[in-house]
Design a protein around this motif. Structure first.
Motif, PDB file in Angstrom:
ATOM      1  N   THR A  27     105.056  43.202 -30.875  1.00 38.75           N
ATOM      2  CA  THR A  27     103.879  44.084 -30.862  1.00 38.75           C
ATOM      3  C   THR A  27     104.291  45.514 -30.564  1.00 38.75           C
ATOM      4  N   ILE A  28     105.117  45.682 -29.542  1.00 39.36           N
ATOM      5  CA  ILE A  28     105.537  47.023 -29.147  1.00 39.36           C
ATOM      6  C   ILE A  28     106.387  47.669 -30.235  1.00 39.36           C
ATOM      7  N   ASP A  29     107.219  46.850 -30.895  1.00 42.47           N
ATOM      8  CA  ASP A  29     108.049  47.391 -31.975  1.00 42.47           C
ATOM      9  C   ASP A  29     107.190  47.980 -33.097  1.00 42.47           C
ATOM     10  N   LEU A  30     106.037  47.361 -33.337  1.00 45.57           N
ATOM     11  CA  LEU A  30     105.157  47.864 -34.392  1.00 45.57           C
ATOM     12  C   LEU A  30     104.610  49.257 -34.062  1.00 45.57           C
ATOM     13  N   TYR A  31     104.554  49.579 -32.795  1.00 51.54           N
ATOM     14  CA  TYR A  31     104.006  50.860 -32.350  1.00 51.54           C
ATOM     15  C   TYR A  31     105.096  51.805 -31.833  1.00 51.54           C
ATOM     16  N   ALA A  32     106.348  51.471 -32.101  1.00 51.03           N
ATOM     17  CA  ALA A  32     107.467  52.202 -31.498  1.00 51.03           C
ATOM     18  C   ALA A  32     107.494  53.679 -31.865  1.00 51.03           C
ATOM     19  N   ASP A  33     107.005  54.014 -33.048  1.00 54.04           N
ATOM     20  CA  ASP A  33     107.087  55.402 -33.511  1.00 54.04           C
ATOM     21  C   ASP A  33     105.907  56.266 -33.056  1.00 54.04           C
ATOM     22  N   ILE A  34     104.959  55.656 -32.380  1.00 57.63           N
ATOM     23  CA  ILE A  34     103.788  56.417 -31.923  1.00 57.63           C
ATOM     24  C   ILE A  34     104.085  57.039 -30.565  1.00 57.63           C
ATOM     25  N   ASP A  38      99.738  59.558 -27.624  1.00 57.04           N
ATOM     26  CA  ASP A  38      98.812  59.106 -28.664  1.00 57.04           C
ATOM     27  C   ASP A  38      98.513  57.616 -28.513  1.00 57.04           C
ATOM     28  N   LEU A  39      99.532  56.842 -28.170  1.00 58.02           N
ATOM     29  CA  LEU A  39      99.351  55.403 -28.001  1.00 58.02           C
ATOM     30  C   LEU A  39      98.402  55.093 -26.845  1.00 58.02           C
ATOM     31  N   ALA A  40      98.321  55.987 -25.883  1.00 61.55           N
ATOM     32  CA  ALA A  40      97.444  55.790 -24.729  1.00 61.55           C
ATOM     33  C   ALA A  40      95.997  55.568 -25.152  1.00 61.55           C
ATOM     34  N   LYS A  41      95.608  56.116 -26.299  1.00 64.52           N
ATOM     35  CA  LYS A  41      94.221  56.041 -26.770  1.00 64.52           C
ATOM     36  C   LYS A  41      93.978  54.881 -27.727  1.00 64.52           C
ATOM     37  N   ASP A  42      95.024  54.135 -28.058  1.00 63.26           N
ATOM     38  CA  ASP A  42      94.912  53.077 -29.052  1.00 63.26           C
ATOM     39  C   ASP A  42      94.436  51.785 -28.387  1.00 63.26           C
ATOM     40  N   GLU A  43      93.129  51.517 -28.452  1.00 64.72           N
ATOM     41  CA  GLU A  43      92.570  50.360 -27.764  1.00 64.72           C
ATOM     42  C   GLU A  43      93.075  49.036 -28.343  1.00 64.72           C
ATOM     43  N   ASP A  44      93.395  49.013 -29.624  1.00 67.76           N
ATOM     44  CA  ASP A  44      93.904  47.773 -30.216  1.00 67.76           C
ATOM     45  C   ASP A  44      95.237  47.382 -29.591  1.00 67.76           C
ATOM     46  N   PHE A  45      96.107  48.368 -29.383  1.00 68.58           N
ATOM     47  CA  PHE A  45      97.405  48.082 -28.766  1.00 68.58           C
ATOM     48  C   PHE A  45      97.220  47.546 -27.355  1.00 68.58           C
ATOM     49  N   TRP A  46      96.395  48.224 -26.552  1.00 70.15           N
ATOM     50  CA  TRP A  46      96.251  47.830 -25.150  1.00 70.15           C
ATOM     51  C   TRP A  46      95.465  46.536 -25.010  1.00 70.15           C
ATOM     52  N   LEU A  47      94.656  46.200 -26.006  1.00 72.91           N
ATOM     53  CA  LEU A  47      94.006  44.897 -26.001  1.00 72.91           C
ATOM     54  C   LEU A  47      95.040  43.784 -26.127  1.00 72.91           C
ATOM     55  N   LYS A  48      96.075  44.037 -26.914  1.00 75.09           N
ATOM     56  CA  LYS A  48      97.153  43.054 -27.035  1.00 75.09           C
ATOM     57  C   LYS A  48      97.902  42.920 -25.709  1.00 75.09           C
ATOM     58  N   ILE A  49      98.096  44.020 -24.994  1.00 77.49           N
ATOM     59  CA  ILE A  49      98.723  43.958 -23.670  1.00 77.49           C
ATOM     60  C   ILE A  49      97.825  43.173 -22.716  1.00 77.49           C
ATOM     61  N   ARG A  50      96.529  43.397 -22.805  1.00 74.23           N
ATOM     62  CA  ARG A  50      95.556  42.716 -21.947  1.00 74.23           C
ATOM     63  C   ARG A  50      95.647  41.200 -22.105  1.00 74.23           C
ATOM     64  N   GLU A  51      95.977  40.742 -23.305  1.00 73.69           N
ATOM     65  CA  GLU A  51      96.065  39.304 -23.546  1.00 73.69           C
ATOM     66  C   GLU A  51      97.160  38.647 -22.714  1.00 73.69           C
ATOM     67  N   GLY A  52      98.052  39.430 -22.164  1.00 74.76           N
ATOM     68  CA  GLY A  52      99.123  38.904 -21.323  1.00 74.76           C
ATOM     69  C   GLY A  52      98.720  38.696 -19.874  1.00 74.76           C
ATOM     70  N   TYR A  53      97.438  38.919 -19.556  1.00 76.30           N
ATOM     71  CA  TYR A  53      96.923  38.744 -18.202  1.00 76.30           C
ATOM     72  C   TYR A  53      95.795  37.711 -18.206  1.00 76.30           C
ATOM     73  N   LYS A  54      95.645  37.005 -17.107  1.00 77.22           N
ATOM     74  CA  LYS A  54      94.493  36.140 -16.924  1.00 77.22           C
ATOM     75  C   LYS A  54      93.541  36.858 -15.969  1.00 77.22           C
ATOM     76  N   LEU A  55      92.397  37.296 -16.478  1.00 74.40           N
ATOM     77  CA  LEU A  55      91.467  38.119 -15.714  1.00 74.40           C
ATOM     78  C   LEU A  55      90.157  37.372 -15.479  1.00 74.40           C
ATOM     79  N   LYS A  56      89.611  37.535 -14.283  1.00 72.10           N
ATOM     80  CA  LYS A  56      88.318  36.917 -13.985  1.00 72.10           C
ATOM     81  C   LYS A  56      87.226  37.591 -14.799  1.00 72.10           C
ATOM     82  N   PRO A  57      86.350  36.812 -15.421  1.00 76.02           N
ATOM     83  CA  PRO A  57      85.278  37.402 -16.220  1.00 76.02           C
ATOM     84  C   PRO A  57      84.057  37.797 -15.387  1.00 76.02           C
TER      85      PRO A  57
END
Length: 421
Positions: A27-34, A38-57
C-alpha cells in the motif's frame, strides 16, 4: 534450543515476516511518490492504515495522548513474544534478555538520536525523568527551574528533591500563545541565578501540544553553565527530530504513546559525559558501568515489551516519520482552524504550524472542562479529557493517524453547538 536458533526464532515470529505488514508495504509503495504534506490529506490512504487497528465503535477516541492503541501487527507479535518467553522460562532471562534489550535500545538510538551507550529503555517518561532528578548530585542551596505547565508528578519529584536535599525550585509560566521563540527563551533565562544547576523543559507541553524552542533554550542555558533535561513524553514518533540536534543533556519519552509500544517501555537519553555524575535510582547488578546501563536497572521485568519495541519501530518506519508528522499536524489544523475564530471557543494552542503538531487544546467560555468532556462523551460520543490548571482551560484533543476527517467533522460540529448553547 541454542542461543543462535532462539534469536532466529524471535526474528521469525516478528513483524518483518507477517503477511499484513507485507500488505501495508505494498500500500505504501503505491503512494511512495506522493510528498508527505500532500499524502496527509489523502483519506483513502489513511483509511487503509486505519484497517491495521482494532478500534471500539462505541465512541470517537480523541484521547490518544495518554496511550496510543497498538496496531494489530505489533499486538500479535507482542503476544507471540510473551508465549515464547514463557516457553523458554529462566533460560531466556539468564542468556539473551540483555543482548536483546541492548539491540532494541540501539535501534531507538539509530531512529531518534544518541549513541547506543547513551540510550536506555526504561518503563516510561516519568521513571526516566525521576532517575535524573533523584540521582542528580544536589547540594543544599542549588536551584532547579521548571514550568507550571510541566507534568505534575515530575514537579512533585522536584519538591521531594527540595525536601531531601534543600534545593530551591523556581517555577516559571509559559504563555499559550507566545509572540516569538525569544519570548520563551527569556522566561527561562530570567529565572537563572548563579545557583541554578538543572532546568527541566517540556519539548512539547502535554496539556496544550505547544512545541517549545528547546534547542535555543538549551544553548542559552549552557552559556550560563546550566544543564537541561527535556521532557519529551509526547514527542518521539510524533514529529521528526534527533535528540542530538537539540543540544540537551538529558531526554525522556514514553514509548507507549506515539511509538505505540505496549505498556512498560520508555526512553532515557543521557549525554555520555553526564552519565557518571547521576546516582542510579536502583543499584545495578554490577556497579560503575561506563555507560547508561548504570542507571536503568529495575530487576526482573516484562521483557516481552523490550522485544515489542522492535515491532513498533518496524511499523513506524514503514509508515515513515515525515508521513506521520504531516498527517498528525494536518488533523490538528483541520479541526482547530475551523473553530479558532468562532465566538466563545478558545483554542489554547498556537496557530503557527511550527509550534504544534497533533495535540491541541480547546475550551468553551463559561464551561468547566470536565463538564465539557462529559458532554462530548454523553451527547456526541467523543472521548477526550478536561484540563483546568496552569492557565489552560479546555479539553486536550489528540487524534492519531487512524482518525478520519469525518470523525473530526463530528467534533467540530459538536463544538459549534456547545458554544451556541
Amino acid at each position: 534450543m541454542n542461543k543462535r536458533n532462539f534469536l532466529k526464532t524471535l526474528t521469525l515470529t516478528g513483524i518483518a515476516s507477517s503477511a499484513s505488514l507485507q500488505a501495508l508495504s505494498k500500500t505504501i509503495d503505491l503512494y511512495a511518490d506522493i510528498p508527505p504534506i500532500d499524502l496527509a490529506k489523502d483519506e483513502d490512504f489513511w483509511l487503509k492504515i486505519r484497517e491495521g487497528y482494532k478500534l471500539k465503535p462505541d465512541y470517537i477516541n480523541l484521547e490518544n495522548g495518554y496511550y496510543c492503541f497498538i496496531p494489530n501487527e505489533t499486538l500479535e507479535n507482542y503476544i507471540n513474544h510473551i508465549r515464547e518467553i514463557n516457553y523458554q522460562g529462566s533460560w531466556y532471562f539468564r542468556t539473551v534478555q540483555w543482548e536483546n534489550k541492548d539491540k532494541a535500545a540501539a535501534r531507538l538510538a539509530a531512529a531518534f538520536g544518541g549513541s547506543p551507550d547513551e540510550v536506555a529503555i526504561t518503563r516510561n517518561a516519568t521513571e526516566s525523568l525521576d532517575i535524573i532528578i533523584s540521582g542528580y548530585p544536589w547540594q543544599k542551596g542549588d536551584e532547579a527551574i521548571f514550568a507550571e505547565q510541566d507534568y505534575g508528578s515530575i514537579q512533585n519529584m522536584f519538591i521531594l528533591a527540595s525536601r531531601r536535599h534543600g534545593i530551591t525550585n523556581k517555577i516559571v509560566s509559559i504563555p499559550n500563545h507566545p509572540k516569538s521563540d525569544e519570548e520563551i527563551v527569556k522566561i527561562y533565562e530570567d529565572a537563572i541565578t548563579p545557583n541554578t544547576k538543572l532546568m527541566m523543559v517540556s519539548h512539547m507541553i502535554n496539556i496544550t501540544g505547544q512545541i517549545l524552542p528547546v534547542k535555543k533554550i538549551c544553548d542559552m542555558a549552557h552559556r550560563h553553565g546550566v544543564e537541561v533535561m527535556l521532557d519529551g513524553a509526547h514527542c518521539i514518533a510524533h514529529f521528526d527530530f534527533k535528540i542530538d540536534d537539540l543540544h540537551c543533556d538529558y531526554y525522556a519519552c514514553s514509548l507507549h504513546k506515539w511509538l505505540s509500544v505496549p505498556l512498560g517501555a520508555g526512553l532515557l537519553y543521557v549525554k555520555k559525559d553526564k552519565i557518571n555524575k547521576i546516582w542510579p535510582l536502583l543499584a545495578p547488578y554490577e556497579l560503575d558501568h561506563a555507560n547508561i546501563k548504570n542507571l536503568n536497572h529495575i530487576g526482573t521485568h516484562p521483557v516481552a515489551t523490550d522485544l515489542a519495541v522492535n515491532n513498533a519501530l518496524d511499523f513506524f518506519e514503514k509508515i515513515g516519520a515525515p508521513r506521520k508528522e504531516e498527517r498528525l499536524r494536518y488533523l490538528q489544523l483541520y479541526w482547530s482552524d475551523k473553530v479558532r475564530n468562532i465566538p466563545k471557543i478558545n483554542v489554547n494552542t498556537p496557530a503557527d504550524p511550527s509550534r504544534s503538531c497533533g495535540i491541541a487544546n480547546v475550551g468553551i467560555e463559561g464551561m468547566d472542562p470536565n463538564e465539557m468532556a462529559k458532554t462530548l462523551m454523553d451527547k456526541y460520543k467523543i472521548y477526550t479529557v478536561g484540563i483546568n490548571y496552569a492557565g489552560v482551560v479546555g479539553c486536550r484533543i489528540t487524534p492519531n493517524v487512524y482518525t478520519s476527517t469525518e470523525e473530526l467533522d463530528v467534533f467540530v460540529n459538536a463544538l459549534k453547538e456547545m458554544a451556541k448553547s
